[in-house]
Design a protein around this motif. Structure first.
Motif, mmCIF file in Angstrom:
data_model
loop_
_atom_site.group_PDB
_atom_site.id
_atom_site.type_symbol
_atom_site.label_atom_id
_atom_site.label_comp_id
_atom_site.label_asym_id
_atom_site.label_seq_id
_atom_site.Cartn_x
_atom_site.Cartn_y
_atom_site.Cartn_z
ATOM 1 N N THR B 82 10.344 5.577 4.222
ATOM 2 C CA THR B 82 11.168 4.781 3.313
ATOM 3 C C THR B 82 11.536 3.403 3.878
ATOM 4 O O THR B 82 11.883 2.506 3.130
ATOM 5 C CB THR B 82 12.477 5.518 2.964
ATOM 6 O OG1 THR B 82 12.981 6.118 4.154
ATOM 7 C CG2 THR B 82 12.234 6.575 1.911
ATOM 8 N N ASP B 85 8.556 -2.010 3.907
ATOM 9 C CA ASP B 85 8.849 -2.923 2.815
ATOM 10 C C ASP B 85 7.726 -3.050 1.786
ATOM 11 O O ASP B 85 7.977 -3.023 0.589
ATOM 12 C CB ASP B 85 9.213 -4.304 3.357
ATOM 13 C CG ASP B 85 10.702 -4.413 3.627
ATOM 14 O OD1 ASP B 85 11.133 -5.394 4.205
ATOM 15 O OD2 ASP B 85 11.446 -3.481 3.222
ATOM 16 N N ASP B 86 6.488 -3.177 2.217
ATOM 17 C CA ASP B 86 5.360 -3.296 1.287
ATOM 18 C C ASP B 86 5.097 -1.942 0.617
ATOM 19 O O ASP B 86 4.794 -0.966 1.295
ATOM 20 C CB ASP B 86 4.123 -3.754 2.058
ATOM 21 C CG ASP B 86 2.927 -3.977 1.150
ATOM 22 O OD1 ASP B 86 2.135 -4.875 1.449
ATOM 23 O OD2 ASP B 86 2.770 -3.248 0.136
ATOM 24 N N PRO B 87 5.234 -1.857 -0.706
ATOM 25 C CA PRO B 87 5.109 -0.566 -1.391
ATOM 26 C C PRO B 87 3.737 0.086 -1.199
ATOM 27 O O PRO B 87 3.647 1.293 -1.064
ATOM 28 C CB PRO B 87 5.336 -0.912 -2.867
ATOM 29 C CG PRO B 87 6.022 -2.234 -2.863
ATOM 30 C CD PRO B 87 5.557 -2.946 -1.642
ATOM 31 N N GLU B 88 2.688 -0.717 -1.189
ATOM 32 C CA GLU B 88 1.345 -0.136 -1.017
ATOM 33 C C GLU B 88 1.183 0.440 0.382
ATOM 34 O O GLU B 88 0.609 1.513 0.559
ATOM 35 C CB GLU B 88 0.254 -1.185 -1.289
ATOM 36 C CG GLU B 88 0.061 -1.468 -2.768
ATOM 37 C CD GLU B 88 -1.376 -1.887 -3.084
ATOM 38 O OE1 GLU B 88 -2.271 -1.668 -2.251
ATOM 39 O OE2 GLU B 88 -1.606 -2.436 -4.183
ATOM 40 N N ALA B 90 3.630 1.540 2.175
ATOM 41 C CA ALA B 90 4.482 2.726 2.191
ATOM 42 C C ALA B 90 3.775 3.916 1.535
ATOM 43 O O ALA B 90 3.831 5.038 2.044
ATOM 44 C CB ALA B 90 5.799 2.432 1.477
ATOM 45 N N LEU B 91 3.084 3.678 0.413
ATOM 46 C CA LEU B 91 2.382 4.759 -0.276
ATOM 47 C C LEU B 91 1.256 5.314 0.588
ATOM 48 O O LEU B 91 1.056 6.528 0.660
ATOM 49 C CB LEU B 91 1.838 4.275 -1.626
ATOM 50 C CG LEU B 91 2.872 4.212 -2.754
ATOM 51 C CD1 LEU B 91 2.332 3.440 -3.945
ATOM 52 C CD2 LEU B 91 3.274 5.634 -3.186
ATOM 53 N N ARG B 130 9.543 6.205 -6.232
ATOM 54 C CA ARG B 130 10.286 5.056 -5.713
ATOM 55 C C ARG B 130 9.355 3.929 -5.289
ATOM 56 O O ARG B 130 9.600 2.760 -5.599
ATOM 57 C CB ARG B 130 11.156 5.496 -4.527
ATOM 58 C CG ARG B 130 12.573 5.888 -4.929
ATOM 59 C CD ARG B 130 13.410 6.246 -3.715
ATOM 60 N NE ARG B 130 13.006 7.549 -3.162
ATOM 61 C CZ ARG B 130 13.468 8.719 -3.605
ATOM 62 N NH1 ARG B 130 14.342 8.762 -4.584
ATOM 63 N NH2 ARG B 130 13.072 9.857 -3.076
ATOM 64 N N HIS B 131 8.275 4.267 -4.596
ATOM 65 C CA HIS B 131 7.362 3.234 -4.109
ATOM 66 C C HIS B 131 6.589 2.589 -5.255
ATOM 67 O O HIS B 131 6.329 1.388 -5.240
ATOM 68 C CB HIS B 131 6.402 3.817 -3.075
ATOM 69 C CG HIS B 131 7.084 4.298 -1.832
ATOM 70 N ND1 HIS B 131 7.974 3.514 -1.134
ATOM 71 C CD2 HIS B 131 7.034 5.487 -1.175
ATOM 72 C CE1 HIS B 131 8.427 4.193 -0.092
ATOM 73 N NE2 HIS B 131 7.889 5.400 -0.106
ATOM 74 N N ALA B 134 8.845 0.178 -6.880
ATOM 75 C CA ALA B 134 8.915 -1.039 -6.055
ATOM 76 C C ALA B 134 7.679 -1.906 -6.263
ATOM 77 O O ALA B 134 7.695 -3.118 -6.064
ATOM 78 C CB ALA B 134 9.052 -0.663 -4.583
ATOM 79 N N LEU B 135 6.604 -1.246 -6.689
ATOM 80 C CA LEU B 135 5.349 -1.956 -6.953
ATOM 81 C C LEU B 135 5.395 -2.646 -8.313
ATOM 82 O O LEU B 135 4.480 -3.381 -8.689
ATOM 83 C CB LEU B 135 4.193 -0.938 -6.906
ATOM 84 C CG LEU B 135 2.805 -1.374 -6.454
ATOM 85 C CD1 LEU B 135 2.869 -1.999 -5.068
ATOM 86 C CD2 LEU B 135 1.847 -0.191 -6.460
#
Lengths: 226, 226
Positions: B82, B85-88, B90-91, B130-131, B134-135
């Motif tokens: 979590t 910062d970058d959603p991709e 993070a995924l 959530r991610h 954020a994207l």
DNA sequence: ACCTGAACACCGTTCAAGT
DNA sequence: ACCTGAACACCGTTCAAGT
């Protein structure tokens, strides 16, 4: 006047002999009627009017039997889509065919995720691979795309098959999902799970599944372009 | 000099009382050591030096216990991603984190596909959601993308967990897959399954899994553009 | 309240004995 | 060769009885 040649004991025996095919067919019936939990050697013996041990003369284990029954269901699906010409249409047809088969035989959904090297999974891989190749993929990209689509189809249908789909009563389904969402409030500060759960109440599983297939196909199309 | 106040029988009793937490921890150890088949009420009783029945005072069923142990494994994964910062990124981190967790605890892989509404699956949904939000996704597109990615992750890891990964001996693994490919020659006129099987011998599962995640992310990126 | 362990109602698989 | 059904070695769960 009927002569009985050498089979005097016919009346006390079953008319047709036991065979692997008949056992698989009986297993399919039991699985469809009562789910995975209903299939036992004893029940199979009753259904075929035979002893438990006789089954092991034609089948090596219960696991192999479920594998065979699963393949029989999947075989019908893959046989129905090869005729189509447009590979993307064929892939959507294959995916929805598997979805519908699992809708009719929910036990197949969880079974497919249990053993990755069972006949039915090989069959699905083969069908996906052929259509992706027809789409112009080859080598590593084909392997990557095939494994991704197979993973999605098997995973999504397993989720669907084991889900609360069976709660046909809308009220019961709604209450069940509400209580679940409630239980998860604590870990859900931004409400994302709550929203997902509320969406579960109303959404069309099949449509969402198709959206997933299309997302994947869009990915393939745009990766191939690189 | 130690006084024992009111606990004279201490010597004959366990030092620490039974609790749900201790039972889940013991279950985790047994599952990691011997897989899903090794976890039985009797074994759990032995490991905790207690009777079978005592366990049911703290846990309502074996199924709930495995759900709890699975969530404990997945919790560590979602807690670790979590921060990014970058959603991709993070995924990808979430997906690979689940992959690695299942590599370390193979029983988790098949368990996640067994029950779609268990705590660990909700946790994964929440993290993915959530991610994706954020994207920039929301509403139906978010729901579709989340369900697709969750389906892929759960399906692909289940396949991987139950696969021949455990055959560390390269020779045994090779022979096993060759014999499988052999058995499927008949239904494989264009050699697509044979090629897939031969690729299984050499490929890196983790890399292929990552390729699948990227395929979906490419799909999400190009669908959102519409 | 917490724990014990026997009892209950099941499993899949094997195998000596029958035909 | 094919089939029978008792026997074996397990399960998860319950529950009267103990502390």
């Amino acid at each position: 006047m009927v002569t009985m040649s050498s089979q005097e004991t016919r009346r006390t025996r079953r008319v047709d002999a036991l065979s692997r095919d008949r056992i698989v067919a009986a297993a399919l019936e039991i699985l469809d009627a009562g789910g995975a939990g209903a299939l036992t050697v004893r029940e199979l013996g009753n259904s075929l009017s035979t002893g438990r041990g006789a089954i092991y003369h034609h089948v090596s284990s219960m696991e192999e039997l479920v594998d065979a029954a699963t393949d029989r269901v999947i075989e019908r699906v893959t046989a129905g889509v090869t005729a189509d010409d447009d590979p993307e249409v064929a892939l959507r047809g294959l995916a929805l065919g598997i979805f519908d088969a699992i809708d009719a035989h929910p036990w197949v959904g969880t079974q497919l995720s249990r053993q990755p090297l069972q006949p039915a999974v090989f069959r699905i891989w083969g069908s996906i691979g052929r259509h992706l190749r027809a789409l112009g993929l080859d080598g590593q990209p084909l392997s990557d795309a095939g494994s991704a689509l197979a993973g999605f189809i098997l995973g999504a249908t397993a989720q669907y098959a084991a889900g609360p789909r069976h709660l046909r009563d809308d009220e019961a389904r709604r209450e069940y999902l509400d209580s679940l969402a409630e239980a998860w409030m604590d870990h859900d500060s931004d409400g994302i799970v709550r929203e997902a759960a509320s969406r579960l109440r109303t959404h069309d599983d099949r449509e969402q599944f198709l959206a997933g297939v299309n997302l994947f196909l869009t990915g393939v199309r745009n990766t191939a372009r690189d």
